[in-house]
Design a protein around this motif. Structure first.
Motif, PDB file in Angstrom:
ATOM      1  N   GLU A   3      -9.209  -4.819   6.883  1.00 28.79           N
ATOM      2  CA  GLU A   3      -8.933  -3.297   7.458  1.00 28.79           C
ATOM      3  C   GLU A   3      -7.917  -2.707   6.823  1.00 28.79           C
ATOM      4  O   GLU A   3      -7.638  -1.554   7.252  1.00 28.79           O
ATOM      5  N   LYS A  29      -9.508  -0.684   4.320  1.00 28.28           N
ATOM      6  CA  LYS A  29      -9.823   0.445   4.844  1.00 28.28           C
ATOM      7  C   LYS A  29      -8.489   1.865   4.418  1.00 28.28           C
ATOM      8  O   LYS A  29      -8.873   2.917   4.723  1.00 28.28           O
ATOM      9  N   GLN A  30      -7.620   0.786   5.545  1.00 31.72           N
ATOM     10  CA  GLN A  30      -6.201   1.783   6.041  1.00 31.72           C
ATOM     11  C   GLN A  30      -5.734   2.406   4.448  1.00 31.72           C
ATOM     12  O   GLN A  30      -5.839   4.069   4.222  1.00 31.72           O
TER      13      GLN A  30
END
Length: 146
Positions: A35, A38-39
């Motif tokens: 995550e 992804k950011q």
């Protein structure tokens, strides 16, 4: 084998974030949760993902503002492809995409400076940093202890 280079992340060029996270672990560049990756990739103007037979073997990105500063970071190469010039090619691709910026900055793992010097990077005399885990940054040789 032929390498497939991707410079965009979209519906056609989807990324398996778990696979990218594993690449950073084995490269080894430390644990970077899917995550989080992804950011940070979404916030990066330039991306470089390299695949061999459908398997992710290299990656890197550059945070850039389009004019003043481009910051190349998180260049990772699968251990089986290290020493083949792939890391050099990823950095070169990100430098090329960053052309036109007043400065291109690169953050290196301690000890890798000679590699980046060969690619045209020079040590900065005025760079400063604040790390969330300062003792770890000192232990890794990233910053000087006061």
């Amino acid at each position: 084998m032929a390498l497939e280079w991707r410079h965009a992340i979209d519906a056609v060029n989807a990324v398996d974030w778990d696979e990218l996270s594993r690449l950073y672990e084995i490269a080894p560049l430390g644990h970077k949760p899917p995550e989080s990756l992804k950011q940070v990739y979404a916030a990066s103007l330039f991306k470089c993902l390299v695949y061999e037979d459908g398997r992710l073997v290299g990656a890197g990105r550059a945070l850039a503002d389009g004019l003043d500063c481009s910051y190349i970071c998180d260049v990772a190469v699968h251990p089986e492809r290290q020493g083949t010039g792939l890391g050099r090619e990823i950095v070169a691709a990100l430098v090329e995409r960053s052309r036109g910026h007043k400065k291109i900055i690169l953050y290196a793992v301690a000890g890798k400076e000679p590699f980046y010097r060969k690619l045209g990077f020079r040590r900065m005399k005025t760079a400063m940093a604040i790390f969330r885990d300062e003792p770890l940054a000192i232990a890794r040789g990233l910053v000087e202890e006061d």
